[in-house]
Write an enzyme that holds these catalytic residues in place. Structure first.
Site, PDB file in Angstrom:
ATOM      1  N   ARG A  54      -4.986 -14.922   2.774  1.00 47.46           N
ATOM      2  CA  ARG A  54      -5.147 -13.562   2.865  1.00 47.46           C
ATOM      3  C   ARG A  54      -5.287 -12.973   4.214  1.00 47.46           C
ATOM      4  O   ARG A  54      -4.843 -11.802   4.348  1.00 47.46           O
ATOM      5  CB  ARG A  54      -6.601 -13.468   2.173  1.00 47.46           C
ATOM      6  CG  ARG A  54      -7.159 -11.981   2.135  1.00 47.46           C
ATOM      7  CD  ARG A  54      -8.346 -11.549   1.172  1.00 47.46           C
ATOM      8  NE  ARG A  54      -9.235 -12.649   0.867  1.00 47.46           N
ATOM      9  CZ  ARG A  54     -10.239 -12.867   1.579  1.00 47.46           C
ATOM     10  NH1 ARG A  54     -10.401 -12.545   2.792  1.00 47.46           N
ATOM     11  NH2 ARG A  54     -10.960 -13.988   1.180  1.00 47.46           N
ATOM     12  N   TYR A 106       2.397  12.956  -4.722  1.00 45.57           N
ATOM     13  CA  TYR A 106       2.356  11.840  -5.428  1.00 45.57           C
ATOM     14  C   TYR A 106       1.282  11.803  -6.242  1.00 45.57           C
ATOM     15  O   TYR A 106       0.044  11.698  -5.967  1.00 45.57           O
ATOM     16  CB  TYR A 106       2.746  10.562  -4.945  1.00 45.57           C
ATOM     17  CG  TYR A 106       2.689   9.474  -5.743  1.00 45.57           C
ATOM     18  CD1 TYR A 106       3.766   9.117  -6.800  1.00 45.57           C
ATOM     19  CD2 TYR A 106       1.698   8.282  -6.022  1.00 45.57           C
ATOM     20  CE1 TYR A 106       3.880   8.018  -7.656  1.00 45.57           C
ATOM     21  CE2 TYR A 106       1.644   7.344  -6.562  1.00 45.57           C
ATOM     22  CZ  TYR A 106       2.920   7.124  -7.593  1.00 45.57           C
ATOM     23  OH  TYR A 106       2.916   6.274  -8.480  1.00 45.57           O
ATOM     24  N   ASP A 178       3.205   9.611   4.487  1.00 45.71           N
ATOM     25  CA  ASP A 178       3.904   8.693   3.309  1.00 45.71           C
ATOM     26  C   ASP A 178       5.394   9.012   3.524  1.00 45.71           C
ATOM     27  O   ASP A 178       5.916  10.070   2.872  1.00 45.71           O
ATOM     28  CB  ASP A 178       3.299   9.134   1.976  1.00 45.71           C
ATOM     29  CG  ASP A 178       3.850   8.204   0.741  1.00 45.71           C
ATOM     30  OD1 ASP A 178       4.956   7.728   0.960  1.00 45.71           O
ATOM     31  OD2 ASP A 178       3.075   8.275  -0.207  1.00 45.71           O
ATOM     32  N   LYS A 203       9.577   1.031  -4.101  1.00 51.44           N
ATOM     33  CA  LYS A 203      10.845   2.188  -4.154  1.00 51.44           C
ATOM     34  C   LYS A 203      12.030   1.888  -3.197  1.00 51.44           C
ATOM     35  O   LYS A 203      12.614   0.703  -3.291  1.00 51.44           O
ATOM     36  CB  LYS A 203      10.202   3.695  -3.693  1.00 51.44           C
ATOM     37  CG  LYS A 203       8.869   3.959  -4.102  1.00 51.44           C
ATOM     38  CD  LYS A 203       8.801   3.983  -5.767  1.00 51.44           C
ATOM     39  CE  LYS A 203       7.386   4.036  -6.315  1.00 51.44           C
ATOM     40  NZ  LYS A 203       6.594   5.065  -5.970  1.00 51.44           N
TER      41      LYS A 203
HETATM   42  C1  LIG Z   1       5.219   5.332  -5.919  1.00 53.12           C
HETATM   43  C2  LIG Z   1       4.714   6.016  -4.763  1.00 53.12           C
HETATM   44  C3  LIG Z   1       3.336   5.650  -4.301  1.00 53.12           C
HETATM   45  C4  LIG Z   1       2.579   4.504  -4.946  1.00 53.12           C
HETATM   46  O1  LIG Z   1       2.973   3.336  -4.629  1.00 53.12           O
HETATM   47  P1  LIG Z   1       2.680   1.967  -5.669  1.00 53.12           P
HETATM   48  O2  LIG Z   1       3.529   0.956  -4.959  1.00 53.12           O
HETATM   49  O3  LIG Z   1       3.356   2.349  -7.088  1.00 53.12           O
HETATM   50  O4  LIG Z   1       1.280   1.704  -5.717  1.00 53.12           O
HETATM   51  C5  LIG Z   1       2.844   6.390  -3.070  1.00 53.12           C
HETATM   52  N1  LIG Z   1       3.663   7.406  -2.851  1.00 53.12           N
HETATM   53  C6  LIG Z   1       4.770   7.823  -3.141  1.00 53.12           C
HETATM   54  C7  LIG Z   1       5.641   8.804  -2.478  1.00 53.12           C
HETATM   55  C8  LIG Z   1       5.336   6.858  -4.117  1.00 53.12           C
HETATM   56  O5  LIG Z   1       6.542   7.403  -4.555  1.00 53.12           O
END
Ligand SMILES: *Cc1c(COP(=O)(O)O)cnc(C)c1O
Length: 393
Positions: A54, A106, A178, A203
């Site tokens: 961890r 998101y 993000d 993604k």
């Molecule tokens: C999918 C997504 C998230 C969340 O990520 P997870 O890996 O599904 O928890 C956050 N921000 C954006 C822009 C996303 O497309």
């Protein structure tokens, strides 16, 4: 800390060599997967090496080094999902603290802010990010964080990161970006003055729709220590198998992003010629300049259809190559109806206020052959024409 040797290398090279292979005597070219949860120590209290996974794991560490190198940061931390990474940011705050957030965000991030973080006394305001002054005007006494996405989701609006960093600085407000949609191949927020970069590595970084993972990247040592503490103390870190998948995916990021963007640009052009399409959302469309040093428009295209709710649903079910699915950023093309899928958790009136109408469709354009993708959409438009004319009868 990324070693100095990696600082001089170019992105494509760092993507392949930025994740340092631990030297364990096997001379392995790729990073091994170390599933061990715990490690032999030399004496009671020895913390000179790995102790417990961890806290630190060699496979995860290789990924974290690669992430720091690609975002041109100094420290990176890999989490079990993008939202686990976001939670580690929220837990830097305390009750009474206030966050200004870009409104076109998101859905899952908004859900975490509104339905989880708010219960712990954190306050959120949402503003249109296209004008940085909206952030300035929303600053309150206890504002501690600006939180943005650019391009935004799903309308692909662009936020000027450097302008925001400039506004935040005198108020000691952290700027978090993000960077899931753009990826560091297209835009590197830390170079523009942002403090924190977040990724849903599920993604484009992973890139193959086969892993859920998240990441945070920073430059400042103190901020890094606090995030590292949260990763360890809360426990949302990424496992070794998933770390390896993301590391492997990232090696081809530059190739994939070039193809995603080239295909997406062709599709945006095509959609503009279709009479049943009302508006096409795509960064840089109609020759608009890309801000933030963005090198490419990315692989996402959104558009609205001139059709009723039911016909729009027929349309998204009529494609064959574009798979009807949530998520984005994989090699395969996906089609999404935000009103009933990714953004369904946002109340309809709030959604519509933000321009997410029932006719809106979002494409994650994959790296298939462009002619096949265009033919797939043309077929779906034929289906839509039939659906619309039958509802009119
Ligand atoms: C999918 C997504 C998230 C969340 O990520 P997870 O890996 O599904 O928890 C956050 N921000 C954006 C822009 C996303 O497309």
């Amino acid at each position: 800390m990324v070693n100095n040797k990696s600082k001089n290398k170019r992105f494509e090279t760092l993507a392949i060599h930025g994740g340092v292979v631990p030297e364990d005597g096997t001379h392995s070219v790729t990073t091994p997967i170390y599933p061990s949860s715990t490690y032999r120590v030399a004496y009671p209290g020895d913390e000179s090496g790995y102790v417990y996974s961890r806290w630190s794991n060699p496979t995860r560490l290789a990924l974290e080094k690669a992430l720091a190198a690609l975002e041109n940061g100094n420290y990176a931390y890999a989490f079990s999902s993008g939202l686990a990474a976001l939670d580690a940011i929220i837990k830097l705050l305390k009750p009474g603290d206030h966050v200004v957030v870009v409104d076109d965000i998101y859905g899952g991030s908004m859900r975490q802010f509104e339905q989880s973080a708010r219960n712990f006394g954190i306050e959120f305001s949402y503003v249109d990010g296209r004008n940085p002054d909206n952030f300035k005007n929303a600053i309150q006494e206890h504002t501690k964080l600006f939180w943005i996405e650019t391009p935004t989701n799903p309308l692909l609006h662009l936020v000027d990161i450097a302008a925001l960093a400039h506004i935040a600085e005198p108020h000691d407000i952290l700027v978090g970006v993000d960077n899931t949609f753009a990826t560091p191949f297209i835009q590197r927020p830390l170079e523009l003055g942002a403090d924190i970069v977040l990724h849903s590595a599920s993604k484009y970084l992973g890139g193959h729709c086969d892993v859920i993972a998240g990441a945070l990247v920073v430059r400042d040592e103190q901020l890094a220590e606090r995030i590292r503490f949260n990763q360890y103390a809360i426990g949302g870190m990424l496992g070794p198998f998933e770390s390896w998948l993301v590391l492997r995916g990232m090696k081809t990021l530059s190739l994939r992003m070039e193809r995603h963007a080239a295909n997406a640009a062709r599709i945006a052009e095509y959609l503009k010629t279709v009479d049943m399409v009302e508006t096409v959302y795509f960064p840089g469309i109609d020759g608009k300049p890309l801000p933030n040093g963005m090198t490419l428009p990315g692989g996402m295209v959104s558009f609205t259809l001139k059709a009723d709710f039911e016909s729009v649903r027929q349309f998204v079910m009529a494609t064959d190559i574009f798979i009807l699915a949530e998520s984005l950023g994989g090699v395969e093309s996906l089609i999404n109806h935000p009103a009933s899928m990714t953004h369904a958790s946002i109340p309809k009136d709030v959604r519509e206020q933000h321009g997410i109408s029932d006719g809106l469709i979002r494409l994650s354009v994959g790296i298939e052959h462009i002619d096949d993708l265009l033919a797939d959409l043309a077929f779906a438009f034929q289906t839509l024409r039939k659906a619309v004319s039958s509802t009119k009868q």
